[in-house]
Design a protein around this motif. Structure first.
Motif, short mmCIF file in Angstrom:
data_model
loop_
_atom_site.label_atom_id
_atom_site.label_comp_id
_atom_site.label_asym_id
_atom_site.label_seq_id
_atom_site.Cartn_x
_atom_site.Cartn_y
_atom_site.Cartn_z
N TYR A 112 42.97 52.64 43.66
CA TYR A 112 42.68 51.13 43.37
C TYR A 112 44.16 50.87 42.33
O TYR A 112 44.58 51.65 41.58
CB TYR A 112 41.58 50.81 42.55
CG TYR A 112 41.80 49.55 41.57
CD1 TYR A 112 41.46 48.28 42.31
CD2 TYR A 112 41.97 49.38 40.32
CE1 TYR A 112 41.53 47.28 41.62
CE2 TYR A 112 42.24 48.33 39.61
CZ TYR A 112 42.02 47.36 40.20
OH TYR A 112 42.12 46.09 39.56
N TYR B 229 46.61 47.74 40.14
CA TYR B 229 46.65 46.22 39.62
C TYR B 229 48.11 46.19 39.38
O TYR B 229 48.78 46.97 38.90
CB TYR B 229 46.14 45.95 38.22
CG TYR B 229 46.01 44.88 37.57
CD1 TYR B 229 45.85 43.76 38.26
CD2 TYR B 229 47.32 44.67 36.55
CE1 TYR B 229 46.18 42.58 37.67
CE2 TYR B 229 47.40 43.37 36.07
CZ TYR B 229 47.16 42.24 36.60
OH TYR B 229 47.30 41.17 36.16
N SER C 36 45.22 42.76 42.35
CA SER C 36 44.67 44.03 42.65
C SER C 36 44.87 44.32 44.09
O SER C 36 45.19 43.41 44.93
CB SER C 36 43.32 44.30 42.30
OG SER C 36 42.92 43.85 40.93
N GLY C 37 44.94 45.77 44.30
CA GLY C 37 44.90 46.17 45.66
C GLY C 37 44.19 47.60 45.84
O GLY C 37 44.12 48.23 44.80
N ASP D 110 46.82 44.32 49.36
CA ASP D 110 46.84 43.28 48.25
C ASP D 110 47.19 41.78 48.65
O ASP D 110 47.74 42.00 49.88
CB ASP D 110 47.57 43.84 46.96
CG ASP D 110 48.86 43.77 47.44
OD1 ASP D 110 49.70 42.85 47.75
OD2 ASP D 110 49.75 45.02 46.92
N GLU D 111 46.77 41.07 48.23
CA GLU D 111 47.16 39.80 48.40
C GLU D 111 48.38 39.06 48.54
O GLU D 111 48.93 38.35 49.39
CB GLU D 111 46.27 38.76 47.63
CG GLU D 111 44.56 38.73 47.98
CD GLU D 111 44.08 37.47 47.09
OE1 GLU D 111 44.67 36.56 46.63
OE2 GLU D 111 42.67 37.77 47.06
#
Length: 97
Positions: free
Chosen positions: A41, A43, A54-55, A77-78
């Motif tokens: 994970y 950030y 986040s991703g 991630d976005e």
């Protein structure tokens, strides 16, 4: 040198670039002595604000020999959607180097 504060640059008349700070945690597991899988994970926070968020990521690495490792990475991630990359790591001087 570690940049302090905002660091933005114009790449051309349309695009800008800025610093992207990334913090994360990975956990791995050896499936076999040569094959390692990991998940993680992260950030990220950027100067421009468009990449903040986040991703998640995953990695599969295979130790071909004592000094050669090949890996495949995937992240989502976005800001950047899905990214896939591959790498080859070569160690010179033995496994402890």
């Amino acid at each position: 040198m570690i940049p302090i504060g905002d660091s933005q640059q114009d790449l051309n008349w349309f695009y800008q670039a800025g610093l992207l700070d990334t913090y994360g945690l990975d956990m791995g597991y050896f499936i076999t002595p040569e094959l390692n899988a990991s998940i993680g994970y992260y950030y990220q926070k950027g100067d421009l604000g468009s990449a903040d968020g986040s991703g998640v990521l995953g990695r599969l690495a295979y130790e071909i020999s004592n000094a050669l490792v090949a890996g495949v990475n995937i992240s989502y991630d976005e800001a950047f959607d899905i990214r896939v990359s591959a790498d080859i790591k070569v160690r010179f001087g033995g496994a402890s180097t």
